[in-house]
Design a protein around this motif. Structure first.
Motif, short mmCIF file in Angstrom:
data_model
loop_
_atom_site.label_atom_id
_atom_site.label_comp_id
_atom_site.label_asym_id
_atom_site.label_seq_id
_atom_site.Cartn_x
_atom_site.Cartn_y
_atom_site.Cartn_z
N UNK A 418 0.83 -1.22 0.00
CA UNK A 418 0.00 0.00 0.00
C UNK A 418 0.85 1.25 0.00
N UNK A 419 2.18 1.05 -0.12
CA UNK A 419 3.08 2.18 0.03
C UNK A 419 3.76 2.58 -1.26
N UNK A 420 4.20 1.59 -2.03
CA UNK A 420 5.02 1.89 -3.20
C UNK A 420 4.32 2.77 -4.22
N UNK A 421 3.02 2.60 -4.37
CA UNK A 421 2.32 3.39 -5.39
C UNK A 421 2.24 4.86 -5.04
N UNK A 457 10.93 -8.40 -2.54
CA UNK A 457 11.76 -7.59 -3.45
C UNK A 457 12.79 -6.86 -2.60
N UNK A 458 12.33 -6.39 -1.45
CA UNK A 458 13.17 -5.56 -0.58
C UNK A 458 12.79 -5.87 0.86
N UNK A 459 13.65 -5.45 1.75
CA UNK A 459 13.39 -5.67 3.17
C UNK A 459 13.17 -4.33 3.86
N UNK A 460 12.33 -4.35 4.89
CA UNK A 460 12.22 -3.18 5.77
C UNK A 460 11.60 -1.97 5.09
N UNK A 461 11.62 -0.89 5.86
CA UNK A 461 11.04 0.36 5.36
C UNK A 461 12.12 1.20 4.70
N UNK A 462 11.69 2.13 3.93
CA UNK A 462 12.65 3.03 3.30
C UNK A 462 12.05 4.42 3.26
N UNK A 467 18.63 3.92 1.32
CA UNK A 467 18.57 2.98 0.21
C UNK A 467 17.98 1.67 0.70
N UNK A 468 17.30 0.99 -0.17
CA UNK A 468 16.63 -0.25 0.18
C UNK A 468 17.60 -1.41 0.30
N UNK A 469 17.27 -2.39 1.15
CA UNK A 469 17.97 -3.68 1.14
C UNK A 469 17.22 -4.58 0.17
N UNK A 470 17.85 -4.88 -0.95
CA UNK A 470 17.19 -5.71 -1.96
C UNK A 470 17.50 -7.18 -1.70
N UNK A 471 16.52 -8.03 -1.89
CA UNK A 471 16.71 -9.47 -1.68
C UNK A 471 17.25 -10.11 -2.95
N UNK A 472 18.46 -10.67 -2.82
CA UNK A 472 19.05 -11.38 -3.97
C UNK A 472 19.26 -12.86 -3.67
#
Ligand code: GLC
Length: 751
Positions: A418-421, A457-462, A467-472
């Motif tokens: 509900x946040x990214x958009x 896709x990512x962890x935590x809030x930003x 910068x985001x922690x991206x999950x690889x």
């Protein structure tokens, strides 16, 4: 009748002259009372430095700034919002300083204040100038209800490079469309009467060439030539001036090796000289002081001297004017006339806003409560959100979805986000307040939905500064996603970028789906071919694999507060998508910068096999999806391209027409686009240039003839003679549904 109209025009002219002279008299009179420090104070803008309705300022920093405020050494504040906060600070400026000059309160209302509209790049894909103006109007109504009188928008930077994260704030790659959108947004923010309590001063930014940052790396050197500057980069800024924009913001980058903040050529010769701009220029955050690391200023005093003399009227947060300008004026390094001109411009905008008549006119608690977040505003942003969605692919009419008796797997962290958009530059948008895609889909109750995140896709809030922690690495959710897909009729995969992965400081060296999303997409596709890819992103991405394999692809951008409802209405066909791309999508990042209005070169390539032609060995030159491209659930056929004459002189015009037919089974809207090609000129000319567009809505089976008028004004460009003029010669004219249109007619422009 004619006499009456003439009389009316003369009256309007007299009234405006009288008003101007009243304004001039007021400003000159106030200026004559001001000390040098008070004048410099107007040129100083501070960020909000304490919660003005809370305890008094603590710490040396806050106390020093509070002293400046009380001593009339602050002309503007940014990032102070809310009627209580604004009123408290305005009260100090108006009631506790010697001359009581009101502050002007600024904020980045880029795509909405609290009710968030689609990011500007998405809105530009609507090509709906009325809806774009309305969106800015709603933003202004909410922002002014929160006490604000000035927004740092519209951002009108043309860019051809999706590696640059700030493409999300702009209107894409084309100067013609970018100019019309700049005009619409200025009008939306400023309305017809800047002194009204629900209009705010707009700000054309970032002046100039910021979108041409080398390698797409933010704040980097912009290395263009004079002709690209005038023909591609400046037109939207000039359009903003013509629309009456009150302010400009300069940019962090260099232009012709000189920081824009210190560019006399840009700010005085062009903007205030040639264009006659009479508003004021604010620096970008700290950009005056940044001329030191640029290697253009010796120290702070030198930076302030350069910036003031070059035409940067207000200093955003470097504090160099308030600390250094007095000494620079008394020593003669900056003439007092420079200061008086800057201060007059700043006072002029405050006068136009009506702040001298009533400094508290924007501070109405009832209005703040009633207006912000209203149902009407939510409906407005839903409308523009639907119109911004671009259908990129729809094989076998997989879309629109059936509304009943389907099992639909909805996969992707961004589907339930509900946040990214809300996107970056979200004003006072409330975190997690957007309608998610999943919520939008759930409002259609005839199908069974199975939601699986699939992968983080990512962890935590930003937020803006992290910068985001991206999950690889964590693929633990893949299997659940596979099982859900396997047991479903259709899979909706919502993939893309987290809200703060585009915007300022978000440059990327690749344009792939971040993290493990691509892997997840391929895994799901292995078990169910009926995949609809919904992209939630802030820039063109490299989705070449999806284009080759996935049957339906919807570009849904970051659509703001009503994102999920807009997306669901399109997926279920309650709104037939009508958006068209305003930035080319590359096949891969190696093609970037990529844009439709490119030059032919001396060795244009027809095939990759020809070694000695302008081509790559590994990828064709064309973009994956071109500028102006977008599909509909119906289909539109173009025929019968006609031209009224095969020649014209500079005083004549030509009518070009085409028949557009809706050959499908849905009612739909089509953006009919007009392009010309100037085959040769005193400078090399682009292969195509957008020169017009019209939106037509057709019932199934209906057709319409769409006419465009081409006159000399559309054929002008900034030539080798360094002036805007047309040149006689041969032209092609095209009308189609995107910039790949090939059918054309020829005509001559004769002397
Ligand atoms: C930022 C941006 C600019 C913005 C300003 C104030 O650094 O470059 O677009 O308006 O600072 O927030």
């Amino acid at each position: 009748m004619r006499k009456l109209i003439t009389l009316l025009l003369i009256t309007v002219l007299i009234v405006s002259c009288v008003n101007n002279s009243e304004k001039e008299t007021f400003i000159n009179d106030l200026l004559s009372q001001m000390t040098l420090d008070e004048k410099i104070g107007q040129m100083n803008q501070y960020n909000g430095f304490w919660d003005a309705t809370g305890p008094m300022p603590e710490g040396e920093y806050q106390k020093a700034r509070y002293r400046d405020l009380k001593n009339g050494l602050v002309g503007s504040m940014l990032n102070v919002t809310g009627v209580d906060n604004v009123r408290a600070l305005q009260k100090i400026a108006v009631e506790e300083t010697r001359l009581g000059i009101p502050l002007i309160f600024a904020f980045d209302v880029i795509h909405g204040y609290e009710t968030i509209s689609p990011i500007p790049l998405a809105e530009s894909a609507s090509w709906d100038l009325e809806a774009i103006e309305k969106s800015a109007r709603v933003a202004a109504i909410e922002a002014s209800a929160a006490g604000l009188n000035w927004t740092f928008a519209p951002m009108v930077d043309i860019s051809r490079d999706a590696r640059w994260g700030r493409v999300m704030e702009g209107a894409g790659e084309d100067p013609f469309l970018g100019s019309l959108i700049a005009k619409a947004r200025v009008k939306g923010f400023q309305g017809d009467d800047l002194s009204a309590f629900n209009t705010i001063a707009a700000c054309a930014k970032h002046f100039a060439s910021y979108g041409f940052a080398e390698a797409g790396r933010d704040y980097n050197t912009a290395d263009t030539n004079e002709y690209t500057l005038f023909n591609t980069i400046l037109p939207p800024f000039k359009a903003a001036v013509d629309a009456g924009v009150s302010t400009f913001m300069n940019s962090f980058n260099t232009v012709d090796e000189i920081p824009a903040t210190g560019s006399t050529f840009l700010q005085r010769d062009i903007l205030k000289g040639e264009w006659g701009f009479n508003g004021f220029v604010v620096s970008d955050w700290g950009s005056i002081g940044e001329m030191i690391p640029h290697g253009y200023a010796r120290d702070g005093a030198h930076a302030a001297e350069i910036a003031a003399n070059a035409g940067s009227d207000m200093d955003m947060e470097s504090s160099l004017y308030v600390r250094k300008l007095n000494e620079l004026v008394t020593s003669g390094k900056v003439d007092i006339s420079i200061v008086d001109d800057a201060v007059s411009r700043i006072l002029g905008v405050k006068y136009d806003l009506g702040l001298f008549d009533d400094p508290y006119k924007y501070c109405n608690k009832e209005r703040e409560k009633e207006i912000i977040g209203s149902k009407e505003n939510q409906e407005a942003v839903l409308d523009i959100a639907r119109k911004s969605i671009v259908l990129l692919k729809n094989e076998n009419q997989l879309l629109p979805l059936k509304k009943n008796n389907q099992t639909i797997a909805v996969i992707g962290q961004l589907a339930n986000d509900k946040n990214s958009s809300i996107g970056n530059w979200r004003g006072r948008g409330i975190a997690n307040s957007a309608i998610s895609v999943l919520e939008g889909l759930k409002s259609y109750e005839g199908n069974k939905l199975i939601y699986k995140k699939g992968v983080d896709v990512y962890y935590g809030d930003t937020n803006f500064f992290t910068r985001l922690d991206i999950n690889y690495s964590d693929r633990s959710g893949f299997n659940q996603a596979r099982l859900a897909a396997k047991s479903s009729d259709v899979v909706i995969m919502v993939l893309g970028e987290e809200g703060f992965q585009t915007g300022e400081g978000r440059s990327r060296t690749n344009l792939l789906l971040p993290g493990l999303q691509q892997e997840l997409l391929e895994e799901v596709y292995k078990v169910n071919k009926n995949v609809v890819l919904v992209l939630v992103n802030g820039r063109p991405l490299n989705i070449s694999w999806a284009d080759e394999n996935i049957p339906a692809i919807v570009e849904a951008w970051q659509l703001g507060s009503q994102a999920g409802n807009a997306i669901a209405q399109v997926l279920y066909g309650d709104y037939n998508p009508s958006g068209k791309l305003t930035m080319s999508f590359p096949r891969n990042v190696g093609q970037v910068p990529i844009y439709y209005n490119y030059k032919n070169t001396g060795r244009p390539s027809k095939s990759q096999k020809t070694v000695t032609a302008s081509a790559y060995s590994d990828v064709e030159n064309s973009p994956l999806y071109p500028f102006g491209y977008g599909l509909s659930y119906t289909s539109f056929d173009y025929s019968d391209l006609k031209i009224s004459s095969d020649s014209m002189n500079v005083n004549q015009s030509i009518i070009v027409s085409v028949t557009v037919a809706n050959s499908g089974k849905y009612k739909g809207k089509e953006v009919v686009q007009l392009y010309t090609r100037d085959l040769y000129g005193s400078l090399t000319r682009p292969l195509k240039e957008l020169k017009g567009f019209k939106m037509v809505e057709l019932e199934p089976g209906e057709s319409k003839t769409v006419n465009f008028t081409i006159d000399n004004s559309l054929l002008k460009y900034y030539t080798v003679n360094k002036k805007w003029e047309s040149e006689s010669g041969d032209f092609n004219v095209y009308i189609g549904g995107d910039s790949n249109v090939e059918i054309f007619k020829k005509f001559k422009l004769i002397d």
